[in-house]
Design a protein around this motif. Structure first.
Motif, PDB file in Angstrom:
ATOM      1  N   UNK A   1      -5.804  -1.439  -6.386  1.00 28.51           N
ATOM      2  CA  UNK A   1      -6.064  -0.634  -5.188  1.00 28.51           C
ATOM      3  C   UNK A   1      -5.417   0.753  -5.253  1.00 28.51           C
ATOM      4  N   UNK A   2      -4.569   0.979  -6.231  1.00 28.57           N
ATOM      5  CA  UNK A   2      -3.805   2.222  -6.297  1.00 28.57           C
ATOM      6  C   UNK A   2      -4.629   3.321  -6.951  1.00 28.57           C
ATOM      7  N   UNK A   3      -4.597   4.507  -6.351  1.00 31.24           N
ATOM      8  CA  UNK A   3      -5.204   5.698  -6.965  1.00 31.24           C
ATOM      9  C   UNK A   3      -4.160   6.314  -7.892  1.00 31.24           C
ATOM     10  N   UNK A   4      -4.292   6.047  -9.167  1.00 29.86           N
ATOM     11  CA  UNK A   4      -3.277   6.490 -10.126  1.00 29.86           C
ATOM     12  C   UNK A   4      -3.208   8.007 -10.230  1.00 29.86           C
ATOM     13  N   UNK A   5      -4.301   8.694  -9.979  1.00 27.96           N
ATOM     14  CA  UNK A   5      -4.274  10.157 -10.099  1.00 27.96           C
ATOM     15  C   UNK A   5      -3.378  10.789  -9.033  1.00 27.96           C
ATOM     16  N   UNK A   6      -3.164  10.088  -7.911  1.00 25.85           N
ATOM     17  CA  UNK A   6      -2.325  10.626  -6.835  1.00 25.85           C
ATOM     18  C   UNK A   6      -0.833  10.439  -7.109  1.00 25.85           C
ATOM     19  N   UNK A   7      -0.501   9.620  -8.093  1.00 25.41           N
ATOM     20  CA  UNK A   7       0.926   9.392  -8.397  1.00 25.41           C
ATOM     21  C   UNK A   7       1.285   9.905  -9.794  1.00 25.41           C
TER      22      UNK A   7
ATOM     23  N   UNK B   1      -1.638  -7.380 -10.347  1.00 17.98           N
ATOM     24  CA  UNK B   1      -3.021  -6.985 -10.607  1.00 17.98           C
ATOM     25  C   UNK B   1      -3.725  -6.607  -9.307  1.00 17.98           C
ATOM     26  N   UNK B   2      -3.587  -7.442  -8.283  1.00 21.80           N
ATOM     27  CA  UNK B   2      -4.231  -7.170  -6.993  1.00 21.80           C
ATOM     28  C   UNK B   2      -3.741  -5.855  -6.414  1.00 21.80           C
ATOM     29  N   UNK B   3      -2.435  -5.624  -6.458  1.00 17.67           N
ATOM     30  CA  UNK B   3      -1.874  -4.380  -5.911  1.00 17.67           C
ATOM     31  C   UNK B   3      -2.358  -3.157  -6.671  1.00 17.67           C
ATOM     32  N   UNK B   4      -2.262  -3.213  -8.011  1.00 13.53           N
ATOM     33  CA  UNK B   4      -2.535  -2.013  -8.806  1.00 13.53           C
ATOM     34  C   UNK B   4      -4.013  -1.653  -8.829  1.00 13.53           C
TER      35      UNK B   4
ATOM     36  N   UNK C   1      -4.201   5.119 -17.976  1.00 20.10           N
ATOM     37  CA  UNK C   1      -2.949   4.398 -17.732  1.00 20.10           C
ATOM     38  C   UNK C   1      -3.227   3.143 -16.910  1.00 20.10           C
ATOM     39  N   UNK C   2      -4.018   3.312 -15.877  1.00 14.86           N
ATOM     40  CA  UNK C   2      -4.319   2.195 -14.987  1.00 14.86           C
ATOM     41  C   UNK C   2      -5.013   1.073 -15.734  1.00 14.86           C
TER      42      UNK C   2
ATOM     43  N   UNK D   1       0.820  -1.213   0.000  1.00 10.61           N
ATOM     44  CA  UNK D   1       0.000   0.000   0.000  1.00 10.61           C
ATOM     45  C   UNK D   1       0.856   1.268   0.000  1.00 10.61           C
ATOM     46  N   UNK D   2       2.116   1.139   0.466  1.00  9.84           N
ATOM     47  CA  UNK D   2       3.004   2.303   0.514  1.00  9.84           C
ATOM     48  C   UNK D   2       4.059   2.280  -0.583  1.00  9.84           C
ATOM     49  N   UNK D   3       4.076   1.218  -1.378  1.00  6.03           N
ATOM     50  CA  UNK D   3       5.154   1.073  -2.350  1.00  6.03           C
ATOM     51  C   UNK D   3       4.922   1.894  -3.607  1.00  6.03           C
ATOM     52  N   UNK D   4       3.679   1.940  -4.099  1.00  3.34           N
ATOM     53  CA  UNK D   4       3.403   2.522  -5.417  1.00  3.34           C
ATOM     54  C   UNK D   4       3.215   4.034  -5.302  1.00  3.34           C
ATOM     55  N   UNK D   5       4.338   4.746  -5.391  1.00  4.18           N
ATOM     56  CA  UNK D   5       4.311   6.198  -5.221  1.00  4.18           C
ATOM     57  C   UNK D   5       4.551   6.962  -6.512  1.00  4.18           C
ATOM     58  N   UNK D   6       4.948   6.275  -7.570  1.00  7.78           N
ATOM     59  CA  UNK D   6       5.236   6.954  -8.831  1.00  7.78           C
ATOM     60  C   UNK D   6       5.210   5.933  -9.959  1.00  7.78           C
TER      61      UNK D   6
END
Length: 548
Positions: free
Chosen positions: A130-136, A125-128, A142-143, A34-39
């Motif tokens: 959950x990621x809010x792509x607009x925040x990174x 797939x499971x990780x991504x 793209x998502x 949850x904290x890994x995908x920052x960019x």
């Protein structure tokens, strides 16, 4: 730049190969997803991980994966024992003679490697999702495209698993369920079809930035393969659907690496050369860049003689393993340029840069075993020639010079700007031409149409000199199904497709070749579920004909 990013991931995988052998390893045990995908870079590192892992099972790079079993179980390549080398517990003999068992490394290793890669896809797939792509700094488009690409990549893993094992589990979430049962092959086929069709149009078109990733063209090629094998894998022919997706590729709907539509190379070496990331013929490949990332397609290990590097002024040697069997070598006409360019036979010479500066006679490669300090002359026979043996030889009768050798991919010399930058090609336009031709022929009661003949001839003609071509061209009368299978073998030798083609043409269990006697037993068309996997997961059922 995209290829460079892929190579950085590949270097990380190769550096950590010893750790990767531990199947109990939890890749994210020290990382909070949850904290890994920052960019974007962190997102792409997860997306590219399954691609780098494919190096371990889809290409001839030293492990027992899909490529190795699909080729060594067929009628073209073998790894014979050569004197004191190459017996390896009889693994390669069992592959050649179709006598593998439920405990066989040839059944277990492809299973573990491909499911391992599929697990990387599921995790990403499971990780991504959950990621809010607009925040990174990325978009929802793209998502959607990135997740679709990973799902298509997962479907490609399943496509190869269904080919090898037939009835397999369908798993879309890591660890759920804990003990998944295997599903009937037709159900797995339908799952793959849905995954591909639901996601392929969300992919990016093939372009230079997509080298080493899955584009629309790559996704269309997977669908063409799935439909071409539908009768065998799902019980229902899908020839029209195969033709549809072949046409999408041919018409440029999936994009191209060069120009607006894919094109056949006129030079038969260019799809495999060390600048093949620009080839307009290639549709999907595993990317390597030895110049930038110090990662290379390491075919030499499995396919070169110990001293073969001296012929190319190369820095890596081989273990003198896989060779072309005599009957496969003889299947090429002598004037077929694929025979003289994609294989090595006869006396071998040192590259000028590898010759002694003080010995003018230092021009010939020499052997290290039966022909120690004697000229190295590759011969098509696999037998004890040094002991006067005649006849067909056999899998335990080889010598260090037995069998024609691999030369389809060449690294260039150490001074070449693209030295050993070859990508391993998984799909290319030539295969799409042949797939469409085969589907047209099968629709027509196994009689080729003129369009089918024209498609095959368009590929085949570049393998002959202008003066030889008229006699080598196929006609509706000469392109029989047996000849079509033989021609597929000649065009795609070393590309990891032979076993699958033989099964589809009904020849895998009914034909005899060199040191292989026909079994006439269809159980050998799929591998067993590995015994150790059934012990670990009691919900699995063994494939028909195999006894645990």
């Amino acid at each position: 730049m995209q290829k460079k990013h892929i190579l950085l991931g590949l270097v990380a995988m190769l550096t950590g190969m010893n750790a990767c052998i531990n199947l109990d390893e939890n890749v994210y045990s020290q990382v909070n997803a949850e904290k890994f995908y920052n960019n974007r870079q962190e997102v792409m590192s997860a997306v590219l991980r399954p691609f780098t892992h494919a190096n371990a099972w889809a290409a001839p790079t030293g492990q027992v994966g899909y490529w190795r079993v699909n080729e060594l179980a067929g009628d073209q390549l073998a790894w014979p024992q050569k004197g004191r080398h190459g017996y390896d517990g009889g693994d390669w003999i069992r592959l050649h003679q179709h006598t593998w068992t439920v405990d066989d490394p040839n059944a277990w290793n492809p299973w573990r490697l491909i499911f391992w890669g599929m697990g990387f896809c599921n995790n990403t797939i499971t990780d991504l999702e959950k990621v809010d792509f607009t925040k990174i700094g990325m978009t929802e488009a793209d998502k959607a495209s990135i997740i679709a690409e990973t799902k298509v990549l997962r479907a490609w893993h399943y496509l190869k698993l269904i080919d090898l094992y037939g009835n397999i589990p369908i798993i879309t979430t890591v660890g759920e369920p804990l003990n998944p049962p295997n599903k009937p092959r037709a159900e797995v086929w339908a799952f793959i079809e849905k995954e591909l069709k639901d996601n392929v149009e969300l992919l990016q078109p093939l372009a230079p930035a997509m080298v080493g990733r899955i584009s629309k063209a790559g996704g269309y090629a997977m669908l063409a393969e799935l439909y071409l094998n539908a009768q065998e894998w799902a019980g229902t022919p899908k020839w029209d659907e195969c033709i549809t997706y072949c046409d999408k590729i041919i018409n440029g709907e999936g994009g191209s690496l060069f120009g607006t539509v894919p094109k056949l190379e006129t030079d038969i070496m260019k799809p495999f050369g060390n600048a093949n990331h620009t080839s307009p013929e290639n549709l999907f490949q595993i990317a390597y860049d030895y110049t930038v990332g110090n990662a290379r397609f390491g075919w030499a290990g499995d396919l070169w003689h110990y001293n073969q590097r001296f012929a190319y002024n190369a820095t890596f040697g081989g273990n003198n393993g896989i060779v072309v069997i005599p009957t496969a070598f003889d299947a090429f006409a002598d004037n077929d340029l694929r025979k003289s360019n994609w294989m090595l036979i006869g006396l071998q010479y040192k590259h000028p840069a590898m010759r002694s500066a003080t010995d003018p006679g230092d021009t010939v490669l020499t052997g290290t075993e039966e022909y120690n300090n004697k000229p190295l002359i590759f011969v098509k026979e696999i037998r004890r020639n040094s002991e006067g043996e005649t006849g067909p030889g056999g899998m335990t009768r080889g010598e260090e010079n037995s069998g024609a050798r691999f030369a389809k991919y060449l690294p260039g010399t150490q001074l070449d700007v693209n030295y050993w930058n070859n990508d391993f090609v998984l799909y290319r336009l030539a295969e799409i031409y042949y797939n469409k031709a085969e589907a047209l022929t099968r629709k027509n009661n196994n009689v080729p149409t003129q369009t089918a003949v024209d498609l095959v001839n368009e590929v085949r003609k570049r393998a002959f000199r202008v003066e030889d071509w008229p006699a080598a061209a196929y006609t509706v009368a000469t392109l029989t199904m047996d000849e079509f299978l033989a021609e597929r073998g000649r065009e795609f030798i070393f590309e990891g497709k032979r076993r699958s083609d033989m099964i589809r043409f009904g020849k895998f269990t009914t034909n005899s070749w060199w040191d292989h006697t026909a079994s006439n037993n269809n159980k050998w068309k799929i591998f067993p579920i590995p015994r150790r996997q059934i012990i670990a997961n009691p919900s699995l059922e063994q494939n028909p004909g195999y006894v645990d």
